[in-house]
Design a protein around this motif. Structure first.
Motif, PDB file in Angstrom:
ATOM      1  N   SER A 128       0.896  -1.256  -0.095  1.00 22.03           N
ATOM      2  CA  SER A 128       0.052   0.047  -0.025  1.00 22.03           C
ATOM      3  C   SER A 128       0.868   1.452  -0.062  1.00 22.03           C
ATOM      4  O   SER A 128       0.774   2.116  -1.011  1.00 22.03           O
ATOM      5  N   SER A 129       2.164   0.908   0.512  1.00 20.53           N
ATOM      6  CA  SER A 129       2.847   2.352   0.257  1.00 20.53           C
ATOM      7  C   SER A 129       3.120   2.881  -0.565  1.00 20.53           C
ATOM      8  O   SER A 129       3.581   3.876  -1.558  1.00 20.53           O
ATOM      9  N   MET A 130       3.599   1.561  -1.628  1.00 22.30           N
ATOM     10  CA  MET A 130       4.773   1.655  -2.648  1.00 22.30           C
ATOM     11  C   MET A 130       3.567   1.756  -3.871  1.00 22.30           C
ATOM     12  O   MET A 130       3.210   1.242  -4.691  1.00 22.30           O
ATOM     13  N   PHE A 131       1.988   2.609  -3.280  1.00 22.28           N
ATOM     14  CA  PHE A 131       1.258   3.320  -4.011  1.00 22.28           C
ATOM     15  C   PHE A 131       0.254   1.628  -4.813  1.00 22.28           C
ATOM     16  O   PHE A 131       0.298   2.092  -6.033  1.00 22.28           O
ATOM     17  N   ASN A 132       0.012   1.344  -3.633  1.00 24.55           N
ATOM     18  CA  ASN A 132      -0.876  -0.426  -4.133  1.00 24.55           C
ATOM     19  C   ASN A 132      -0.332  -1.013  -5.084  1.00 24.55           C
ATOM     20  O   ASN A 132      -1.499  -2.039  -5.541  1.00 24.55           O
ATOM     21  N   THR A 133       0.529  -1.141  -5.716  1.00 24.44           N
ATOM     22  CA  THR A 133       2.070  -2.431  -6.379  1.00 24.44           C
ATOM     23  C   THR A 133       3.274  -2.192  -6.331  1.00 24.44           C
ATOM     24  O   THR A 133       3.340  -0.961  -6.227  1.00 24.44           O
ATOM     25  N   VAL A 134       3.380  -3.671  -6.562  1.00 23.74           N
ATOM     26  CA  VAL A 134       4.621  -3.311  -6.646  1.00 23.74           C
ATOM     27  C   VAL A 134       5.588  -4.372  -8.227  1.00 23.74           C
ATOM     28  O   VAL A 134       6.321  -4.842  -7.957  1.00 23.74           O
TER      29      VAL A 134
ATOM     30  N   PRO B  12       5.514   5.769  15.264  1.00 23.42           N
ATOM     31  CA  PRO B  12       4.494   6.144  14.831  1.00 23.42           C
ATOM     32  C   PRO B  12       4.333   6.346  13.218  1.00 23.42           C
ATOM     33  O   PRO B  12       6.350   6.782  12.955  1.00 23.42           O
ATOM     34  N   LEU B  13       3.680   5.803  13.000  1.00 29.52           N
ATOM     35  CA  LEU B  13       4.269   6.582  11.033  1.00 29.52           C
ATOM     36  C   LEU B  13       4.089   7.798  10.892  1.00 29.52           C
ATOM     37  O   LEU B  13       4.060   8.373  10.418  1.00 29.52           O
ATOM     38  N   ASP B  14       5.363   7.378   9.641  1.00 26.16           N
ATOM     39  CA  ASP B  14       5.695   8.990   8.440  1.00 26.16           C
ATOM     40  C   ASP B  14       4.029   8.958   8.315  1.00 26.16           C
ATOM     41  O   ASP B  14       3.275   8.582   8.192  1.00 26.16           O
ATOM     42  N   PRO B  15       3.743  10.880   8.081  1.00 25.06           N
ATOM     43  CA  PRO B  15       2.992  11.344   7.026  1.00 25.06           C
ATOM     44  C   PRO B  15       2.630  10.105   5.763  1.00 25.06           C
ATOM     45  O   PRO B  15       1.471   9.908   5.407  1.00 25.06           O
ATOM     46  N   TRP B  16       3.684  10.103   5.005  1.00 28.30           N
ATOM     47  CA  TRP B  16       3.453   8.937   3.719  1.00 28.30           C
ATOM     48  C   TRP B  16       2.733   8.036   4.265  1.00 28.30           C
ATOM     49  O   TRP B  16       1.226   7.476   3.013  1.00 28.30           O
ATOM     50  N   LEU B  17       2.907   7.058   5.063  1.00 29.24           N
ATOM     51  CA  LEU B  17       2.228   6.023   5.222  1.00 29.24           C
ATOM     52  C   LEU B  17       1.008   6.000   6.209  1.00 29.24           C
ATOM     53  O   LEU B  17       0.155   5.455   5.704  1.00 29.24           O
ATOM     54  N   LYS B  18       0.404   7.082   6.922  1.00 32.50           N
ATOM     55  CA  LYS B  18      -0.693   7.598   7.384  1.00 32.50           C
ATOM     56  C   LYS B  18      -1.682   8.161   6.422  1.00 32.50           C
ATOM     57  O   LYS B  18      -2.952   7.323   5.960  1.00 32.50           O
ATOM     58  N   ASP B  19      -1.489   8.472   4.923  1.00 30.81           N
ATOM     59  CA  ASP B  19      -1.983   8.376   3.852  1.00 30.81           C
ATOM     60  C   ASP B  19      -2.057   7.306   2.912  1.00 30.81           C
ATOM     61  O   ASP B  19      -3.385   7.572   2.194  1.00 30.81           O
ATOM     62  N   MET B  20      -1.887   6.683   3.606  1.00 26.65           N
ATOM     63  CA  MET B  20      -1.702   4.795   2.077  1.00 26.65           C
ATOM     64  C   MET B  20      -2.428   3.668   3.486  1.00 26.65           C
ATOM     65  O   MET B  20      -1.074   3.349   3.794  1.00 26.65           O
ATOM     66  N   PRO B  21      -3.181   3.642   4.554  1.00 27.93           N
ATOM     67  CA  PRO B  21      -3.601   2.780   5.275  1.00 27.93           C
ATOM     68  C   PRO B  21      -3.658   1.218   4.578  1.00 27.93           C
ATOM     69  O   PRO B  21      -3.890   1.154   3.163  1.00 27.93           O
ATOM     70  N   ALA B  22      -2.891   0.136   5.488  1.00 28.24           N
ATOM     71  CA  ALA B  22      -2.893  -0.841   4.847  1.00 28.24           C
ATOM     72  C   ALA B  22      -3.443  -1.707   5.989  1.00 28.24           C
ATOM     73  O   ALA B  22      -3.777  -1.896   7.194  1.00 28.24           O
ATOM     74  N   VAL B  23      -4.677  -2.430   4.874  1.00 29.59           N
ATOM     75  CA  VAL B  23      -5.576  -3.179   6.371  1.00 29.59           C
ATOM     76  C   VAL B  23      -5.240  -4.629   5.651  1.00 29.59           C
ATOM     77  O   VAL B  23      -5.254  -4.914   4.597  1.00 29.59           O
ATOM     78  N   ALA B  24      -4.794  -5.403   6.555  1.00 27.72           N
ATOM     79  CA  ALA B  24      -4.497  -7.114   6.602  1.00 27.72           C
ATOM     80  C   ALA B  24      -6.106  -7.417   6.477  1.00 27.72           C
ATOM     81  O   ALA B  24      -6.964  -7.385   6.361  1.00 27.72           O
TER      82      ALA B  24
END
Ligand code: NAI
Length: 480
Positions: A316-322, A468-480
């Motif tokens: 999710s951090s990497m724009f939802n695709t690796v 605590p999450l980077d602002p970048w990661l906060k904007d891209m939440p990951a739900v398991a």
């Protein structure tokens, strides 16, 4: 001279017997195995397992009172005490599949002992086995005894890989379980005499057979439970802005809880924790205790959740695709200071990333390319069989490369996942790494080993488990 034979020259049999030989010069120890390559390695300069301090111990005793051999029957025949330290995999088929222990190797070892023995023997369970295995083994032995007396003892091993030699030199306790008969007590005393040559008497605990067997399963379940507890907290910390390091420190200073085994991570691994808990769950179910079984199952569920949560965070951090992105994997062993990859969380994380079509470049200081490729293509539970019976990996797989340097692994990568807490990962030149990576460059620290503030100063986007999450990661939440 007391003669000891140990069946199974693995992570447990090899180091434990080497230490017995070192500490008891008057005892002759033979370690035997059906795997020719393993025995050849034990007899060479390149031992089959990496364990700090092991080389030294083996060199001191090998050829004097410590021998490694494939002549299983000869050494069993000659021994007074036979340790059995063979694989006890999880069953993959039939009754209890996915949970119960497969005792094929144990049973065949027991039948062979009965076949070749011409004198009374003490047979010691060193493998971790389901409760009441000793009773089954005793039946096999006594029904085939031809007048020979066998005494069964349970002497589970508590060493931790990576610190095995230290643990064996200075164990918290040695546990010996035996029958509560005069013969049983005599056998316990004989084994006690071996350990007493270097372990203080008060640390040698004796119990009945079932207590010893169950204590081993219980100890591993308790240890794994602590890890799952702190990992569960790590998810809540990320959601709320608390820092899991601070929380676990504050919790661990309570003397009733204590500080050990409270590091949040990408998950526990190793050959024992999952297998032993599954085994415990199965025993509970068989004894009509579904609530207790469910309780322990949850420890494994949280461990699986933690691994998939990590993968989701990366994707999710990497724009939802690796897809087609290069991800460097630093560390593949299940913990530092071992080359053991059995049930390492790296397997599930790598499989998760490959499932999303990533390209992986893997570096671990102790794990070979062959092992990594094999682990990534093996089915669940296949690893716990003698090496010559395991499936081999397909020749090459383009999506996974294994390199012998962290800088090579991270060159042109989009992200780095740290999956083992090797000390050397703390002191890597992260600036150099950053300069050679694609931007934005990510570090996903699954072991909380890096200085996250320093890495952020360099320019990395950093994810550290439970912090605590980077602002970048906060904007891209990951739900398991
Ligand atoms: P391992 O897989 O490293 O070694 C087992 C060895 O037994 C293999 O080399 C295999 O070839 C050999 N073997 C299997 N059947 C045989 C037979 N019939 N005759 C001769 N050799 C045979 O396994 P590891 O890690 O040493 O574990 C052994 C047992 O100890 C397992 O029950 C495990 O759960 C338990 N244990 C493992 C610990 C660890 O840290 N690895 C710690 C405490 C217990």
């Amino acid at each position: 001279m007391v003669k000891i034979c140990c069946i199974g020259a693995g992570y447990v049999g090899g180091p434990t017997m080497a230490v017995i030989a070192l500490k008891c010069p008057s005892v002759e120890v033979a370690v035997v195995d059906i795997s020719k390559s393993r025995i050849a390695a034990w007899n060479s300069d390149q031992l089959p397992i990496y364990e700090p301090g092991l080389d030294d111990v083996v060199k001191q005793c090998r050829g004097k009172n410590l021998f490694f051999s494939t002549d299983v029957e000869k050494h069993v025949y000659e021994a007074d005490i036979v340790f059995v330290s063979v694989n006890t995999p999880t069953k993959t088929r039939g009754l209890g599949a996915g949970k119960a222990a497969d005792l094929t190797y144990w049973e065949s070892a027991a039948r062979m002992i009965a076949d070749v023995s011409k004198s009374d023997k003490i047979v010691v369970e060193k493998s971790t086995v389901p409760v009441k295995t000793a009773e089954a083994i005793e039946k096999i032995l006594t029904h085939n005894a031809k007048g020979i007396q066998f005494q069964i003892l349970s002497n589970p091993e508590f060493l931790a890989e990576g610190t095995a030699i230290q643990d064996l030199f200075n164990p918290d306790r040695v546990l010996i379980g035996g029958r509560e008969t005069p013969e049983g007590q005599k056998a316990i005393q004989k084994l006690k005499d071996v350990y007493a040559q270097w372990v203080p008497g008060e640390r040698i605990l004796t119990t009945n057979l079932w207590s010893a067997e169950l204590s081993k399963l219980a100890a591993n379940a308790f240890l794994a439970q602590r890890i799952s507890s702190v990992n569960a907290m790590s998810a809540l910390c990320e959601a709320t802005g608390a820092n899991v390091k601070q929380v676990s420190f504050a919790v661990g200073t309570d003397t009733r809880i204590g500080p050990k085994f409270l590091n949040a991570s990408v998950g526990f691994g190793g050959s024992c924790f999952q297998k032993d808990i599954l085994n415990l769950v199965y025993i509970c179910e068989c004894n009509g205790l579904p609530e207790v079984a469910e309780y322990w199952k949850q420890v494994i569920k949280i461990n699986d959740y933690q691994k998939s949560r990590f993968v989701n965070r990366v994707v999710s951090s990497m724009f939802n695709t690796v897809a087609n992105k290069k991800i460097a994997i630093l560390g593949f062993a299940f913990k530092k200071d071992t080359g053991d990859t059995r049930e390492t969380p790296a397997i599930d994380v790598c499989k998760g990333l490959l499932g999303d079509k990533a390209r992986l470049s893997i570096y671990d200081p102790q794990v070979t390319e062959d092992q990594i490729q094999r682990d990534l293509w093996m089915n669940k539970f296949d690893w716990d069989h003698p090496i010559h019976l395991q499936p081999t990996s397909p020749t090459t797989e383009k999506k996974v490369s294994v390199v012998w340097d962290a800088y090579e692994a991270t060159k042109d990568a989009d992200g780095v996942c740290i999956l083992t807490e090797w000390d050397e990962f703390k002191s890597l030149d992260y600036q150099r790494m950053y300069d050679n990576m694609r931007k934005p460059a990510f570090v996903f620290d699954g072991r909380n080993v890096v200085d996250d503030d320093k890495l952020r100063e360099i320019g990395f986007i950093v994810y550290s488990i439970g912090k605590p999450l980077d602002p970048w990661l906060k904007d891209m939440p990951a739900v398991a």
